[in-house]
Design a protein around this motif. Structure first.
Motif, mmCIF file in Angstrom:
data_model
loop_
_atom_site.group_PDB
_atom_site.id
_atom_site.type_symbol
_atom_site.label_atom_id
_atom_site.label_comp_id
_atom_site.label_asym_id
_atom_site.label_seq_id
_atom_site.Cartn_x
_atom_site.Cartn_y
_atom_site.Cartn_z
ATOM 1 N N LEU A 106 -58.270 -0.973 -31.968
ATOM 2 C CA LEU A 106 -59.487 -1.105 -32.764
ATOM 3 C C LEU A 106 -60.585 -1.893 -32.068
ATOM 4 O O LEU A 106 -61.751 -1.843 -32.490
ATOM 5 C CB LEU A 106 -59.157 -1.742 -34.110
ATOM 6 N N SER A 107 -60.264 -2.620 -31.015
ATOM 7 C CA SER A 107 -61.303 -3.362 -30.296
ATOM 8 C C SER A 107 -62.349 -2.435 -29.684
ATOM 9 O O SER A 107 -63.434 -2.886 -29.302
ATOM 10 C CB SER A 107 -60.675 -4.222 -29.197
ATOM 11 N N ALA A 108 -62.060 -1.141 -29.605
ATOM 12 C CA ALA A 108 -63.036 -0.181 -29.087
ATOM 13 C C ALA A 108 -64.042 0.243 -30.143
ATOM 14 O O ALA A 108 -65.012 0.946 -29.829
ATOM 15 C CB ALA A 108 -62.314 1.055 -28.536
ATOM 16 N N LEU A 109 -63.832 -0.166 -31.401
ATOM 17 C CA LEU A 109 -64.730 0.291 -32.469
ATOM 18 C C LEU A 109 -66.141 -0.287 -32.365
ATOM 19 O O LEU A 109 -67.116 0.465 -32.493
ATOM 20 C CB LEU A 109 -64.109 -0.021 -33.832
ATOM 21 N N HIS A 205 -72.162 9.177 -26.280
ATOM 22 C CA HIS A 205 -71.735 7.911 -25.676
ATOM 23 C C HIS A 205 -70.209 7.905 -25.588
ATOM 24 O O HIS A 205 -69.527 8.312 -26.526
ATOM 25 C CB HIS A 205 -72.237 6.770 -26.576
ATOM 26 N N GLU A 206 -69.668 7.461 -24.458
ATOM 27 C CA GLU A 206 -68.216 7.432 -24.270
ATOM 28 C C GLU A 206 -67.714 5.999 -24.113
ATOM 29 O O GLU A 206 -68.337 5.189 -23.429
ATOM 30 C CB GLU A 206 -67.817 8.261 -23.048
ATOM 31 N N VAL A 207 -66.595 5.724 -24.737
ATOM 32 C CA VAL A 207 -65.986 4.396 -24.685
ATOM 33 C C VAL A 207 -64.544 4.537 -24.187
ATOM 34 O O VAL A 207 -63.734 5.201 -24.834
ATOM 35 C CB VAL A 207 -65.985 3.726 -26.073
ATOM 36 N N PRO A 208 -64.194 3.942 -23.051
ATOM 37 C CA PRO A 208 -62.792 3.942 -22.615
ATOM 38 C C PRO A 208 -61.937 3.188 -23.638
ATOM 39 O O PRO A 208 -62.339 2.142 -24.140
ATOM 40 C CB PRO A 208 -62.829 3.202 -21.273
ATOM 41 N N VAL A 209 -60.765 3.737 -23.953
ATOM 42 C CA VAL A 209 -59.937 3.138 -24.994
ATOM 43 C C VAL A 209 -58.548 2.799 -24.465
ATOM 44 O O VAL A 209 -58.099 3.312 -23.434
ATOM 45 C CB VAL A 209 -59.802 4.085 -26.206
ATOM 46 N N ASP A 210 -57.886 1.913 -25.201
ATOM 47 C CA ASP A 210 -56.456 1.672 -25.024
ATOM 48 C C ASP A 210 -55.747 2.491 -26.095
ATOM 49 O O ASP A 210 -56.068 2.366 -27.292
ATOM 50 C CB ASP A 210 -56.130 0.190 -25.180
ATOM 51 N N TRP A 211 -54.795 3.295 -25.689
ATOM 52 C CA TRP A 211 -54.235 4.285 -26.615
ATOM 53 C C TRP A 211 -52.732 4.425 -26.388
ATOM 54 O O TRP A 211 -52.272 4.560 -25.245
ATOM 55 C CB TRP A 211 -54.938 5.635 -26.385
ATOM 56 N N ILE A 212 -51.961 4.363 -27.485
ATOM 57 C CA ILE A 212 -50.510 4.518 -27.427
ATOM 58 C C ILE A 212 -50.125 5.716 -28.276
ATOM 59 O O ILE A 212 -50.481 5.801 -29.461
ATOM 60 C CB ILE A 212 -49.788 3.251 -27.926
ATOM 61 N N ASP A 213 -49.411 6.644 -27.689
ATOM 62 C CA ASP A 213 -49.044 7.886 -28.357
ATOM 63 C C ASP A 213 -48.194 7.617 -29.592
ATOM 64 O O ASP A 213 -47.322 6.740 -29.596
ATOM 65 C CB ASP A 213 -48.261 8.779 -27.387
ATOM 66 N N ASP A 214 -48.466 8.372 -30.667
ATOM 67 C CA ASP A 214 -47.674 8.290 -31.885
ATOM 68 C C ASP A 214 -46.512 9.267 -31.775
ATOM 69 O O ASP A 214 -46.705 10.483 -31.764
ATOM 70 C CB ASP A 214 -48.551 8.635 -33.097
ATOM 71 N N LEU A 215 -45.296 8.755 -31.728
ATOM 72 C CA LEU A 215 -44.122 9.616 -31.577
ATOM 73 C C LEU A 215 -43.850 10.426 -32.840
ATOM 74 O O LEU A 215 -43.106 11.408 -32.800
ATOM 75 C CB LEU A 215 -42.896 8.763 -31.218
ATOM 76 N N ASP A 216 -44.463 10.015 -33.974
ATOM 77 C CA ASP A 216 -44.260 10.727 -35.236
ATOM 78 C C ASP A 216 -45.452 11.631 -35.562
ATOM 79 O O ASP A 216 -45.767 11.880 -36.717
ATOM 80 C CB ASP A 216 -44.038 9.715 -36.366
ATOM 81 N N SER A 217 -46.152 12.103 -34.533
ATOM 82 C CA SER A 217 -47.338 12.930 -34.738
ATOM 83 C C SER A 217 -46.999 14.213 -35.480
ATOM 84 O O SER A 217 -45.956 14.825 -35.260
ATOM 85 C CB SER A 217 -47.980 13.283 -33.384
ATOM 86 N N ARG A 218 -47.919 14.631 -36.388
ATOM 87 C CA ARG A 218 -47.726 15.865 -37.165
ATOM 88 C C ARG A 218 -48.272 17.107 -36.453
ATOM 89 O O ARG A 218 -48.211 18.203 -36.973
ATOM 90 C CB ARG A 218 -48.430 15.741 -38.523
#
Length: 453
Positions: A106-109, A205-218
């Protein structure tokens, strides 16, 4: 005297479908972050996307007890549809959405919404593919994501780096103009919105993010990929035919190029033409391999040739001959297909003529014949593109009067974009200091519920 309430500046939509496990914790975490890090009036909208578990009950309870949280319910499935409904019913100046799993830190918001609140940019996206992004996900998803974005760059001329990251924002006035033009109501919604925005000359506008994959993705990967491919073909076709009114959107929101657009020299055009041709060949091979197992050899060959011909014309238009904007884009694509057909007739006709004149010609002769024919076809194609398709009259050699719809600025600075915004900025951003607020007073929304079938 009580100061007037500030207008609603930010609405963060959380689209959900059967997320009873993750919903409450994610919304509480998001609300706590917004309360701490964002100093403009905000609300959270839970968009219940026809859930069949306990998601709707949890969402209603959250809207009742958590300040600045509302919920909308729709009986129609599709993330794109839920976002259209939530954004379309919001009074906020900036509309955003995040995935319910909060895979994106959320720090990328704050840096996502800052350029929209200031008026510097029109849309903002989180990108997992920037060099400074930090991403944790499996190799399969990484390959699919990067391949998809390469396809978008080649087929639709996309210049944004990550179409499908669930972390985006848009100014409400821009959304009101663009959303009716977006046909897709599912996962391709994001891509279609961004392509139309770019082609309309809007700033992304583009913002580099920190992102962790959701293993329970639908997300069901294979059907989603197929739907996205069909969406790419549809949007490319509609842009070529002029069905999507990008020029009228440009007239309201587009940003014209600054300074003259210089056309490359003849030698520069030759070099760029060759580079585009090499890239088109690689794109054709990749498309053929991807489609051959789905549609068969003939259909895959035809589709790959057609798509690469369209992409080749766009690339030569943009890079080889430096023509920008939607003016005559459809005409150029039609003329490009004619030129492509002429080149194909020359190469195929050379073999037909050889077989008629020398039925027993050895393979080496066929190879030489095809090589000469391809050289002739390539030279003729360059001449036709330069002297017919992309020919400029002398009065158009400088800054073109047509909009720069094929251009998009991916910017992370805080310079002026040519339009003043409301001056609303958040705390927690190191990019710009807070600016004063002077819009008309509107009461800040409290918890509310809305429903739509």
């Amino acid at each position: 005297m009580t100061p007037p309430a500030l207008p609603l500046a930010l609405d963060v939509v959380v689209p959900v479908y059967n997320e009873e496990v993750a919903l409450e914790a994610s919304v509480l975490r998001l609300a706590a972050y917004l309360d701490e890090a964002v100093r403009v009036p905000w609300q959270i909208t839970i968009a219940d996307n026809s859930s069949t578990d306990g998601t709707a009950v949890i969402a209603d309870a959250l809207a009742d007890r958590v300040p600045n949280v509302r919920v909308i319910h729709t009986a129609r499935k599709g993330r794109g549809y839920a976002l259209k409904l939530a954004w379309g019913s919001s009074a906020a100046e900036v509309l955003a959405y995040v995935d319910v799993d909060l895979s994106t830190e959320l720090s990328a918001l704050p840096p996502l919404i800052a350029p929209l609140l200031s008026g510097h940019s029109d849309l903002a996206i989180g990108t997992r593919l920037a060099r400074s992004s930090r991403v944790v996900r499996g190799g399969k998803r990484e390959f699919i994501s990067r391949s998809y974005n390469v396809l978008l760059h080649g087929m639709l001329g996309a210049r944004f780096s990550d179409a499908q990251c669930g972390f985006k924002a848009i100014r409400s006035d821009v959304a009101a103009r663009l959303l009716p033009l977006v046909q897709d109501d599912a996962w391709f919604f994001d891509t279609e919105l961004l392509v139309i925005a770019q082609r309309s000359g809007l700033r992304i506008h583009e913002v580099p993010v920190d992102w962790i994959d959701d293993l329970d993705s639908r997300v069901d990967i294979v059907p989603t990929v197929m739907e996205d491919l069909r969406g790419v073909v549809r949007v490319g076709r509609d842009l070529m035919r002029g069905v999507i009114p990008v020029q009228s959107v440009y007239a309201e929101f587009g940003r014209a190029p600054i300074g003259a657009v210089a056309r490359p020299s003849f030698l520069g055009q030759v070099v760029r033409f060759g580079a585009v041709g090499a890239a088109s060949t690689l794109a054709y091979a990749l498309l053929y391999v991807l489609l051959q197992g789905i549609w068969g050899a003939q259909a895959a060959n035809f589709a790959a040739l057609l798509l690469t011909a369209v992409a080749n014309t766009w690339a030569n238009r943009r890079f080889t001959f430096a023509i920008r904007g939607p003016a005559k884009a459809a005409t150029h694509q039609f003329q490009g297909l004619i030129v492509f057909a002429i080149a194909w007739i020359i190469t195929s006709g050379s073999l037909v003529a050889l077989n008629a004149l020398a039925p027993d010609a050895p393979t080496a002769v066929e190879f030489v014949t095809l090589t000469v024919a391809n050289l002739v076809a390539t030279a003729l194609r360059f001449v036709l593109l330069r002297r017919w398709v992309f020919r400029r009259s002398s009065e158009r050699e400088g800054v073109l009067s047509s909009p720069s719809a094929d251009s998009v600025v991916l910017s992370t600075d805080s310079g002026s974009g040519g339009r003043a915004g409301s001056g609303l900025l958040q705390s927690g951003s190191d990019e710009s200091p807070p600016l004063p607020v002077s819009p008309p007073p509107v009461p800040s929304p409290s918890s509310q519920k809305a429903s739509a079938a």
